[in-house]
Design an enzyme around this catalytic site. Structure first.
Site, short mmCIF file in Angstrom:
data_model
loop_
_atom_site.label_atom_id
_atom_site.label_comp_id
_atom_site.label_asym_id
_atom_site.label_seq_id
_atom_site.Cartn_x
_atom_site.Cartn_y
_atom_site.Cartn_z
N GLY A 84 36.71 42.87 35.59
CA GLY A 84 37.87 43.42 34.89
C GLY A 84 37.99 42.78 33.52
O GLY A 84 37.39 41.72 33.27
N GLN A 134 42.36 39.80 26.12
CA GLN A 134 41.22 38.88 26.10
C GLN A 134 40.26 39.15 24.95
O GLN A 134 39.46 38.29 24.60
CB GLN A 134 40.44 38.97 27.43
N CYS A 167 38.04 33.87 35.87
CA CYS A 167 38.54 34.57 34.69
C CYS A 167 37.55 34.34 33.55
O CYS A 167 37.12 33.20 33.34
CB CYS A 167 39.92 34.05 34.31
N LEU A 168 37.22 35.39 32.84
CA LEU A 168 36.25 35.27 31.75
C LEU A 168 36.78 34.39 30.62
O LEU A 168 36.00 33.91 29.80
CB LEU A 168 35.89 36.67 31.21
N HIS A 198 45.67 40.74 38.20
CA HIS A 198 45.15 39.71 37.29
C HIS A 198 45.14 40.23 35.84
O HIS A 198 45.57 39.54 34.91
CB HIS A 198 43.75 39.30 37.78
N GLU A 199 44.68 41.48 35.67
CA GLU A 199 44.61 42.06 34.31
C GLU A 199 46.01 42.35 33.77
O GLU A 199 46.28 42.16 32.58
CB GLU A 199 43.77 43.34 34.29
N HIS A 245 47.43 39.31 32.25
CA HIS A 245 46.95 39.03 30.88
C HIS A 245 47.78 39.79 29.85
O HIS A 245 48.06 39.28 28.76
CB HIS A 245 45.49 39.47 30.73
O1 GNR Z 1 35.39 38.86 36.52
C1 GNR Z 1 36.45 38.55 37.08
N1 GNR Z 1 36.45 38.28 38.41
C2 GNR Z 1 37.60 38.13 39.16
C3 GNR Z 1 37.47 37.63 40.45
C4 GNR Z 1 38.58 37.48 41.25
C5 GNR Z 1 39.82 37.84 40.78
C6 GNR Z 1 39.98 38.33 39.48
C7 GNR Z 1 38.86 38.48 38.69
S1 GNR Z 1 39.04 39.14 37.08
C8 GNR Z 1 37.68 38.42 36.27
C9 GNR Z 1 37.53 38.99 34.88
C10 GNR Z 1 38.71 38.61 34.04
O2 GNR Z 1 38.90 37.51 33.59
N2 GNR Z 1 39.61 39.52 33.84
O3 GNR Z 1 40.73 39.24 33.15
NI NI Z 2 41.04 37.11 33.40
#
Ligand code: GNR
Ligand code: NI
Length: 167
Positions: free
Chosen positions: A46, A51, A91-92, A133-134, A137
């Site tokens: 995601g 980001q 999270c990236l 999660h997104e 952000h």
């Molecule tokens: O790549 C991602 N893997 C992930 C794994 C478990 C829960 C959430 C994520 S999102 C993350 C990519 C990211 O940072 N998205 O904002």
């Molecule tokens: Ni993230």
């Protein structure tokens, strides 16, 4: 298509609250495509516009193993949330660190597609986790905000250590 630069913690721009998308034009389609390319290349499941330093309510995801199920959610709104589940998240914007976070395990979301057409979708499992999660952000929230201060400082120190090692 182009790969975009991903902001990393503690960049203060990760704390900016995104504004609604109000223009559904070619630039928005290009942004969504570039975000998908950036997410696949990372690799991640995601990516939120925040980001890549675009402060608009837009996110992309693809939780499939084949990378053949891209989803783009513009102006997403949570309609319903039920159940709880704990998932190990990454999270990236925090490369190399992972932590357990508890979230709703079933959600219903209203959003628009890149053309502005409204739709609703139900999600569970990893898709539900990823959308939440997104969406965090987009309001300037990151997964480590859910951790206890002790756990958070431990992980952030680990992040710093890994960075020093990587030069
Ligand atoms: O790549 C991602 N893997 C992930 C794994 C478990 C829960 C959430 C994520 S999102 C993350 C990519 C990211 O940072 N998205 O904002
Ligand atoms: Ni993230």
């Amino acid at each position: 298509m182009a790969r975009l630069h991903i902001l990393e913690f503690p960049d203060p721009r990760l704390r900016i609250r995104a504004q609604p998308v109000d223009t559904f034009d070619a630039a928005l389609k290009k942004l969504a495509e570039d975000m998908l390319e950036t997410m696949y290349a990372a690799p991640g499941i995601g990516l939120a516009a925040t980001q890549v330093d675009v402060h608009r309510r837009l996110l992309v995801l693809d939780v499939s193993e084949q990378h053949d199920s891209p989803l783009v959610l513009v102006n997403p709104r949570l309609l319903k949330a039920s159940g709880r589940e704990v998932c190990q998240e990454g999270c990236l914007s925090f490369p190399g660190i992972f932590a357990d976070v508890e979230r709703a395990d079933k959600i219903r979301v209203a959003a628009q597609d890149v053309s502005g057409k409204p739709f609703e979708m139900d999600a569970d499992g990893l898709t539900a986790v990823c959308i939440q999660h997104e969406m965090d952000h987009l309001v300037g929230k990151v997964f480590v905000d859910y951790l206890s201060p002790l756990k958070r400082s431990l992980l952030l120190r680990r992040l710093e250590k890994q960075r020093r090692k990587a030069g």
